[in-house]
Design a protein around this motif. Sequence first.
Motif, PDB file in Angstrom:
ATOM      1  N   GLY A 136       2.981 -10.920   6.494  1.00 31.46           N
ATOM      2  CA  GLY A 136       2.453 -12.203   6.040  1.00 31.46           C
ATOM      3  C   GLY A 136       0.945 -12.268   6.063  1.00 31.46           C
ATOM      4  N   SER A 137       0.291 -11.244   6.615  1.00 32.25           N
ATOM      5  CA  SER A 137      -1.171 -11.195   6.595  1.00 32.25           C
ATOM      6  C   SER A 137      -1.645 -10.908   5.175  1.00 32.25           C
ATOM      7  CB  SER A 137      -1.696 -10.104   7.535  1.00 32.25           C
ATOM      8  OG  SER A 137      -1.325 -10.348   8.874  1.00 32.25           O
ATOM      9  N   VAL A 138      -2.793 -11.468   4.816  1.00 36.47           N
ATOM     10  CA  VAL A 138      -3.368 -11.244   3.487  1.00 36.47           C
ATOM     11  C   VAL A 138      -4.551 -10.288   3.618  1.00 36.47           C
ATOM     12  CG1 VAL A 138      -4.586 -12.328   1.549  1.00 36.47           C
ATOM     13  CG2 VAL A 138      -2.588 -13.440   2.562  1.00 36.47           C
ATOM     14  N   VAL A 139      -4.592  -9.270   2.754  1.00 35.54           N
ATOM     15  CA  VAL A 139      -5.681  -8.300   2.758  1.00 35.54           C
ATOM     16  C   VAL A 139      -6.515  -8.467   1.488  1.00 35.54           C
ATOM     17  CG1 VAL A 139      -6.327  -5.862   2.819  1.00 35.54           C
ATOM     18  CG2 VAL A 139      -4.318  -6.658   4.106  1.00 35.54           C
ATOM     19  N   ILE A 140      -7.809  -8.690   1.676  1.00 37.51           N
ATOM     20  CA  ILE A 140      -8.777  -8.681   0.569  1.00 37.51           C
ATOM     21  C   ILE A 140      -9.395  -7.288   0.576  1.00 37.51           C
ATOM     22  CG2 ILE A 140     -10.885  -9.696  -0.370  1.00 37.51           C
ATOM     23  CD1 ILE A 140     -10.176 -12.222   1.340  1.00 37.51           C
ATOM     24  N   THR A 141      -9.281  -6.584  -0.526  1.00 32.19           N
ATOM     25  CA  THR A 141      -9.666  -5.169  -0.556  1.00 32.19           C
ATOM     26  C   THR A 141     -11.177  -4.979  -0.618  1.00 32.19           C
ATOM     27  OG1 THR A 141      -7.604  -4.664  -1.702  1.00 32.19           O
ATOM     28  CG2 THR A 141      -9.334  -2.981  -1.771  1.00 32.19           C
ATOM     29  N   ARG A 142     -11.694  -4.159   0.300  1.00 35.53           N
ATOM     30  CA  ARG A 142     -13.095  -3.750   0.250  1.00 35.53           C
ATOM     31  C   ARG A 142     -13.253  -2.587  -0.716  1.00 35.53           C
ATOM     32  NH1 ARG A 142     -13.704  -2.779   5.231  1.00 35.53           N
ATOM     33  NH2 ARG A 142     -14.908  -4.594   5.854  1.00 35.53           N
ATOM     34  N   VAL A 189      -7.704 -10.633   6.273  1.00 39.29           N
ATOM     35  CA  VAL A 189      -8.701  -9.634   6.669  1.00 39.29           C
ATOM     36  C   VAL A 189      -9.281  -8.983   5.417  1.00 39.29           C
ATOM     37  CG1 VAL A 189      -7.506  -9.138   8.843  1.00 39.29           C
ATOM     38  CG2 VAL A 189      -7.050  -7.717   6.831  1.00 39.29           C
ATOM     39  N   ILE A 190     -10.485  -8.432   5.556  1.00 37.41           N
ATOM     40  CA  ILE A 190     -11.060  -7.571   4.524  1.00 37.41           C
ATOM     41  C   ILE A 190     -10.904  -6.138   5.009  1.00 37.41           C
ATOM     42  CG2 ILE A 190     -13.170  -6.861   3.334  1.00 37.41           C
ATOM     43  CD1 ILE A 190     -14.144  -9.727   3.451  1.00 37.41           C
ATOM     44  N   GLY A 191     -10.316  -5.284   4.198  1.00 40.03           N
ATOM     45  CA  GLY A 191     -10.108  -3.901   4.604  1.00 40.03           C
ATOM     46  C   GLY A 191      -9.870  -3.015   3.396  1.00 40.03           C
ATOM     47  N   ASN A 192      -9.763  -1.745   3.635  1.00 41.97           N
ATOM     48  CA  ASN A 192      -9.481  -0.819   2.545  1.00 41.97           C
ATOM     49  C   ASN A 192      -7.999  -0.841   2.196  1.00 41.97           C
ATOM     50  OD1 ASN A 192     -12.146  -0.121   2.572  1.00 41.97           O
ATOM     51  ND2 ASN A 192     -11.859   1.875   3.539  1.00 41.97           N
ATOM     52  N   THR A 193      -7.719  -0.609   0.925  1.00 43.85           N
ATOM     53  CA  THR A 193      -6.345  -0.567   0.434  1.00 43.85           C
ATOM     54  C   THR A 193      -6.052   0.827  -0.095  1.00 43.85           C
ATOM     55  OG1 THR A 193      -6.308  -2.922  -0.146  1.00 43.85           O
ATOM     56  CG2 THR A 193      -4.766  -1.482  -1.319  1.00 43.85           C
ATOM     57  N   MET A 194      -4.981   1.432   0.390  1.00 39.28           N
ATOM     58  CA  MET A 194      -4.592   2.755  -0.109  1.00 39.28           C
ATOM     59  C   MET A 194      -3.694   2.577  -1.330  1.00 39.28           C
ATOM     60  SD  MET A 194      -3.110   6.085   1.871  1.00 39.28           S
ATOM     61  CE  MET A 194      -1.545   5.429   2.423  1.00 39.28           C
ATOM     62  N   CYS A 195      -4.098   3.217  -2.430  1.00 43.33           N
ATOM     63  CA  CYS A 195      -3.337   3.150  -3.675  1.00 43.33           C
ATOM     64  C   CYS A 195      -2.628   4.485  -3.875  1.00 43.33           C
ATOM     65  CB  CYS A 195      -4.276   2.858  -4.844  1.00 43.33           C
ATOM     66  SG  CYS A 195      -3.440   2.707  -6.436  1.00 43.33           S
ATOM     67  N   THR A 196      -1.312   4.448  -3.967  1.00 46.42           N
ATOM     68  CA  THR A 196      -0.526   5.676  -4.075  1.00 46.42           C
ATOM     69  C   THR A 196       0.151   5.769  -5.444  1.00 46.42           C
ATOM     70  OG1 THR A 196       1.510   4.689  -3.208  1.00 46.42           O
ATOM     71  CG2 THR A 196      -0.074   5.560  -1.598  1.00 46.42           C
ATOM     72  N   LEU A 197       0.652   6.958  -5.744  1.00 50.94           N
ATOM     73  CA  LEU A 197       1.326   7.205  -7.017  1.00 50.94           C
ATOM     74  C   LEU A 197       2.835   7.011  -6.921  1.00 50.94           C
ATOM     75  CD1 LEU A 197      -0.580  10.447  -8.083  1.00 50.94           C
ATOM     76  CD2 LEU A 197      -1.125   8.070  -8.650  1.00 50.94           C
ATOM     77  N   ASP A 198       3.306   6.617  -5.737  1.00 50.17           N
ATOM     78  CA  ASP A 198       4.739   6.571  -5.499  1.00 50.17           C
ATOM     79  C   ASP A 198       5.019   5.605  -4.347  1.00 50.17           C
ATOM     80  OD1 ASP A 198       7.510   7.500  -4.993  1.00 50.17           O
ATOM     81  OD2 ASP A 198       6.605   8.576  -3.324  1.00 50.17           O
ATOM     82  N   PHE A 199       6.200   4.993  -4.355  1.00 49.34           N
ATOM     83  CA  PHE A 199       6.577   4.023  -3.321  1.00 49.34           C
ATOM     84  C   PHE A 199       7.160   4.700  -2.085  1.00 49.34           C
ATOM     85  CE2 PHE A 199       9.570   0.949  -1.431  1.00 49.34           C
ATOM     86  CZ  PHE A 199       8.754  -0.175  -1.291  1.00 49.34           C
ATOM     87  N   TYR A 200       7.771   5.851  -2.257  1.00 49.89           N
ATOM     88  CA  TYR A 200       8.489   6.481  -1.155  1.00 49.89           C
ATOM     89  C   TYR A 200       7.689   7.606  -0.486  1.00 49.89           C
ATOM     90  CZ  TYR A 200      12.513   3.593  -2.201  1.00 49.89           C
ATOM     91  OH  TYR A 200      13.344   2.515  -2.372  1.00 49.89           O
ATOM     92  N   GLU A 201       7.772   8.828  -0.972  1.00 46.45           N
ATOM     93  CA  GLU A 201       7.053   9.922  -0.316  1.00 46.45           C
ATOM     94  C   GLU A 201       5.543   9.685  -0.293  1.00 46.45           C
ATOM     95  OE1 GLU A 201       8.929  14.140  -0.911  1.00 46.45           O
ATOM     96  OE2 GLU A 201       9.153  13.036  -2.808  1.00 46.45           O
ATOM     97  N   GLY A 202       5.011   9.136  -1.378  1.00 42.59           N
ATOM     98  CA  GLY A 202       3.571   8.910  -1.455  1.00 42.59           C
ATOM     99  C   GLY A 202       3.054   7.939  -0.422  1.00 42.59           C
TER     100      GLY A 202
END
Length: 296
Positions: A136-142, A189-202
């Motif tokens: 339920g926390s909201v992340v604003i991407t840096r 919070v403001i933090g980094n967001t990891m963007c992946t190519l896949d929902f599972y293994e990635g």
Amino acid sequence: RENFIHLCNPHLKKMKEDILYHFALGTGTHDFPTLFGDVKFVCVGGSPSRMKAFITYMAEELGLGSPGCDYPNICAGTDRYAMYKVGPVLSVSHGMGIPSISIMLHELIKLLYHAKCSDITIIRIGTSGGIGLEPGSVVITRQSVDATFKPQLEQVVLGKTVIRSTDLDEQLAKELMQCSKEIGQFNTVIGNTMCTLDFYEGQGRLDGAICLYDEEEKLQYLKNAYESGVRNIEMESSVFAAMCNLSGVKAAVVCVTLLNRLEGDQISSPHDVLVEYQQRPQKLVGYFIKKSLGKV
């Protein structure tokens, strides 16, 4: 001076007509300045239903339209994406993953350019998996980072690897954070967001059809991500940041976390709780738009 959309494509000037195929719109069949010239805020998110709910919410918040009013899908001629508009706000679905949002953004950026829009703010609202945060926390991407925690988008163009920056507008992130403090309803919070190519293994999940690592390896990877500044994981932010940067558009990513990945992989919260979580980015961005328009 007004800040207009910048197109990094000299070939478009030679075209007599620009067909935005996946929107079922075109400059030869639609009057873009009349339809979209007043747009100042664009919000994009994964699902058509969520983006329709967002435009309905914004209509109520801005006092536009009548209660129970239905907002037509501007892209009704296609089933790829959905688009809704009320006043200066445009709401567009982008599907799931980098390829889907990339196609949408190419056509959205051209749409805003053809409409002669200026001073545009584009915000992605969505859901994500959190790291070290309560659900339920909201992340604003840096910054959007890749699966090796580098702030970049690696793309192959004409057989060559191109690296593009994935920084997001720092001032806009601060303004959104201030809005969340003024609302005072949920942790942000403001933090980094990891963007992946896949929902599972990635994303290091243990519950996919294929998994060739153990739980200890998974947890170590997620802890390394946390230590590098990553606070959530999703699948669209890197290309979103890169394309907005190249087009000279102020952009932000605001995602709610549906679970803490350090504690599990499957989303198990009750449906009504998840629905409330998903409304949090909508509330935050809606408040920001109202404040920007002097309606708070």
